[in-house]
Motif scaffolding. Structure first.
Motif, PDB file in Angstrom:
ATOM      1  N   ASP A   9       0.829  -1.214   0.000  1.00  0.00           N
ATOM      2  CA  ASP A   9       0.000   0.000   0.000  1.00  0.00           C
ATOM      3  C   ASP A   9       0.857   1.255   0.000  1.00  0.00           C
ATOM      4  OD1 ASP A   9      -2.422  -1.437  -0.030  1.00  0.00           O
ATOM      5  OD2 ASP A   9      -2.356  -1.655   2.149  1.00  0.00           O
ATOM      6  N   ARG A  10       1.921   1.250   0.788  1.00  0.00           N
ATOM      7  CA  ARG A  10       2.807   2.422   0.823  1.00  0.00           C
ATOM      8  C   ARG A  10       3.486   2.624  -0.527  1.00  0.00           C
ATOM      9  NH1 ARG A  10       4.048   0.148   5.949  1.00  0.00           N
ATOM     10  NH2 ARG A  10       6.019  -0.618   5.131  1.00  0.00           N
ATOM     11  N   TYR A  11       3.956   1.521  -1.130  1.00  0.00           N
ATOM     12  CA  TYR A  11       4.599   1.635  -2.443  1.00  0.00           C
ATOM     13  C   TYR A  11       3.613   2.170  -3.479  1.00  0.00           C
ATOM     14  CZ  TYR A  11       6.810   0.674  -6.846  1.00  0.00           C
ATOM     15  OH  TYR A  11       7.320   0.827  -8.112  1.00  0.00           O
ATOM     16  N   ARG A  12       2.389   1.683  -3.455  1.00  0.00           N
ATOM     17  CA  ARG A  12       1.379   2.150  -4.407  1.00  0.00           C
ATOM     18  C   ARG A  12       1.149   3.652  -4.250  1.00  0.00           C
ATOM     19  NH1 ARG A  12      -2.644  -1.471  -3.840  1.00  0.00           N
ATOM     20  NH2 ARG A  12      -1.847  -2.596  -5.620  1.00  0.00           N
ATOM     21  N   ALA A  13       1.031   4.133  -3.020  1.00  0.00           N
ATOM     22  CA  ALA A  13       0.804   5.566  -2.783  1.00  0.00           C
ATOM     23  C   ALA A  13       1.977   6.397  -3.296  1.00  0.00           C
ATOM     24  CB  ALA A  13       0.565   5.823  -1.298  1.00  0.00           C
ATOM     25  N   VAL A  14       3.186   5.949  -3.003  1.00  0.00           N
ATOM     26  CA  VAL A  14       4.374   6.671  -3.469  1.00  0.00           C
ATOM     27  C   VAL A  14       4.431   6.646  -4.994  1.00  0.00           C
ATOM     28  CG1 VAL A  14       6.905   6.604  -3.542  1.00  0.00           C
ATOM     29  CG2 VAL A  14       5.717   6.380  -1.356  1.00  0.00           C
ATOM     30  N   SER A  15       4.215   5.490  -5.584  1.00  0.00           N
ATOM     31  CA  SER A  15       4.273   5.356  -7.046  1.00  0.00           C
ATOM     32  C   SER A  15       3.265   6.255  -7.737  1.00  0.00           C
ATOM     33  CB  SER A  15       4.013   3.913  -7.465  1.00  0.00           C
ATOM     34  OG  SER A  15       5.098   3.116  -7.124  1.00  0.00           O
ATOM     35  N   GLU A  16       2.045   6.270  -7.237  1.00  0.00           N
ATOM     36  CA  GLU A  16       1.013   7.093  -7.860  1.00  0.00           C
ATOM     37  C   GLU A  16       1.360   8.572  -7.782  1.00  0.00           C
ATOM     38  OE1 GLU A  16      -2.614   5.800  -5.999  1.00  0.00           O
ATOM     39  OE2 GLU A  16      -2.661   3.944  -7.190  1.00  0.00           O
ATOM     40  N   THR A  17       1.906   9.001  -6.655  1.00  0.00           N
ATOM     41  CA  THR A  17       2.310  10.402  -6.521  1.00  0.00           C
ATOM     42  C   THR A  17       3.453  10.719  -7.474  1.00  0.00           C
ATOM     43  OG1 THR A  17       1.625  10.468  -4.207  1.00  0.00           O
ATOM     44  CG2 THR A  17       3.178  12.162  -4.923  1.00  0.00           C
ATOM     45  N   LEU A  18       4.460   9.846  -7.515  1.00  0.00           N
ATOM     46  CA  LEU A  18       5.608  10.098  -8.383  1.00  0.00           C
ATOM     47  C   LEU A  18       5.210  10.095  -9.857  1.00  0.00           C
ATOM     48  CD1 LEU A  18       8.407   8.011  -6.640  1.00  0.00           C
ATOM     49  CD2 LEU A  18       7.979  10.470  -6.472  1.00  0.00           C
ATOM     50  N   CYS A  23       7.786  10.489 -12.787  1.00  0.00           N
ATOM     51  CA  CYS A  23       8.883   9.736 -12.189  1.00  0.00           C
ATOM     52  C   CYS A  23       8.356   8.390 -11.691  1.00  0.00           C
ATOM     53  CB  CYS A  23       9.472  10.526 -11.024  1.00  0.00           C
ATOM     54  SG  CYS A  23      10.896   9.741 -10.266  1.00  0.00           S
ATOM     55  N   MET A  24       9.223   7.399 -11.686  1.00  0.00           N
ATOM     56  CA  MET A  24       8.848   6.122 -11.100  1.00  0.00           C
ATOM     57  C   MET A  24      10.069   5.495 -10.459  1.00  0.00           C
ATOM     58  SD  MET A  24       8.061   4.267 -14.725  1.00  0.00           S
ATOM     59  CE  MET A  24       8.015   2.588 -14.260  1.00  0.00           C
ATOM     60  N   VAL A  25       9.820   4.642  -9.470  1.00  0.00           N
ATOM     61  CA  VAL A  25      10.898   3.968  -8.763  1.00  0.00           C
ATOM     62  C   VAL A  25      10.605   2.477  -8.699  1.00  0.00           C
ATOM     63  CG1 VAL A  25      11.580   5.950  -7.356  1.00  0.00           C
ATOM     64  CG2 VAL A  25       9.841   4.376  -6.506  1.00  0.00           C
ATOM     65  N   THR A  26      11.651   1.721  -8.576  1.00  0.00           N
ATOM     66  CA  THR A  26      11.527   0.279  -8.460  1.00  0.00           C
ATOM     67  C   THR A  26      10.884  -0.092  -7.128  1.00  0.00           C
ATOM     68  OG1 THR A  26      12.763  -1.793  -8.390  1.00  0.00           O
ATOM     69  CG2 THR A  26      13.885   0.146  -7.564  1.00  0.00           C
ATOM     70  N   PRO A  27      10.123  -1.172  -7.087  1.00  0.00           N
ATOM     71  CA  PRO A  27       9.539  -1.588  -5.805  1.00  0.00           C
ATOM     72  C   PRO A  27      10.582  -2.155  -4.838  1.00  0.00           C
ATOM     73  CG  PRO A  27       8.867  -3.085  -7.550  1.00  0.00           C
ATOM     74  CD  PRO A  27       9.627  -1.970  -8.194  1.00  0.00           C
ATOM     75  N   TYR A  28      11.802  -2.279  -5.299  1.00  0.00           N
ATOM     76  CA  TYR A  28      12.863  -2.830  -4.454  1.00  0.00           C
ATOM     77  C   TYR A  28      13.638  -1.756  -3.705  1.00  0.00           C
ATOM     78  CZ  TYR A  28      11.731  -6.851  -7.236  1.00  0.00           C
ATOM     79  OH  TYR A  28      11.052  -7.859  -7.854  1.00  0.00           O
ATOM     80  N   ILE A  29      13.237  -0.512  -3.849  1.00  0.00           N
ATOM     81  CA  ILE A  29      13.920   0.566  -3.142  1.00  0.00           C
ATOM     82  C   ILE A  29      13.633   0.440  -1.642  1.00  0.00           C
ATOM     83  CG2 ILE A  29      12.059   2.227  -3.470  1.00  0.00           C
ATOM     84  CD1 ILE A  29      14.215   4.393  -3.732  1.00  0.00           C
TER      85      ILE A  29
END
Length: 66
Positions: A9-18, A23-29
């Motif tokens: 859920d946290r990754y999804r929120a960050v990804s959607e904002t970025l 911008c996008m980041v790997t889920p392995y960060i």
């Protein structure tokens, strides 16, 4: 059924904002970089830019972070 990892859920929120800022980041960060991006995205979600100048400032800060 197993409980879902809260990271999803946290990754999804960050990804959607970025993605809103191109911008996008790997889920392995992980680690410090993840915490900084997560905090940044929480702040942007709480107080989104309302002018072109504010959006430019958010984009510049994001560029500096990544």
């Amino acid at each position: 059924m197993a409980d879902r990892d809260p990271y999803v859920d946290r990754y999804r929120a960050v990804s959607e904002t970025l993605l809103d800022y191109g911008c996008m980041v790997t889920p392995y960060i992980l680690g410090g970089e993840w915490r900084v991006l997560q905090t940044f995205c929480e702040e942007v979600a709480r107080l989104p830019p309302t002018t072109n100048e504010e959006r430019s400032a958010v984009e510049a800060e994001l560029d500096a972070l990544v």
